[in-house]
Design a protein around this motif. Structure first.
Motif, PDB file in Angstrom:
ATOM      1  N   ASP A   1      89.903 -12.273   7.794  1.00  0.00           N
ATOM      2  CA  ASP A   1      89.798 -11.254   7.050  1.00  0.00           C
ATOM      3  C   ASP A   1      88.356 -11.225   6.380  1.00  0.00           C
ATOM      4  N   PRO A   2      87.689 -10.114   6.875  1.00  0.00           N
ATOM      5  CA  PRO A   2      86.040 -10.042   6.356  1.00  0.00           C
ATOM      6  C   PRO A   2      85.621 -10.403   5.148  1.00  0.00           C
ATOM      7  N   GLU A   3      86.468 -10.417   4.035  1.00  0.00           N
ATOM      8  CA  GLU A   3      86.239 -10.729   2.719  1.00  0.00           C
ATOM      9  C   GLU A   3      86.429 -12.314   2.547  1.00  0.00           C
TER      10      GLU A   3
ATOM     11  N   ASP B   1      91.804  -2.466  10.457  1.00  0.00           N
ATOM     12  CA  ASP B   1      90.859  -3.053  11.456  1.00  0.00           C
ATOM     13  C   ASP B   1      91.602  -4.523  11.764  1.00  0.00           C
TER      14      ASP B   1
END
Length: 106
Positions: free
Chosen positions: A22-24, A62
């Motif tokens: 998860d990019p966060e 994504d």
């Protein structure tokens, strides 16, 4: 995580899922507890049932695309499917000890 693995590909599938983040959050989706099920069938289908940390996740598409692409690239998988569910809803208790430690919850 529940595994139903007639193709014996769950270890390889799990390995590629551990490369999806998860990019966060700097922890992979397996350690975060976002992957609920890995299912393989004799016809070469691999299905991942997963959730997200929040229903309104702005990068949901994504992440799902990356999971489908990486699982589809596993040798022996002919078709990769990703099912998104919010039942049960994700919460911090679903994270592994590794994830909790990495994120400072331990």
């Amino acid at each position: 995580m529940i595994v139903s693995d007639s193709l014996h590909l769950a270890p390889a599938i799990t390995e590629v899922l551990e490369t999806v983040f998860d990019p966060e959050i700097p922890v992979n989706i397996v350690e975060l507890g976002l992957v609920y099920e890995v299912i393989t069938k004799a016809d070469g289908t691999a299905k991942v049932v997963m959730t997200l940390t929040a229903p309104g996740c702005p990068v949901a598409g994504d992440i799902i695309d990356e999971v489908q692409r990486k699982v589809g690239a596993v040798e022996g998988v002919k078709q990769a499917l990703v099912e998104l569910t919010f039942d049960p809803p994700w919460d911090k208790s679903m994270m592994s000890d590794v994830a909790r430690l990495e994120l400072g919850f331990m």
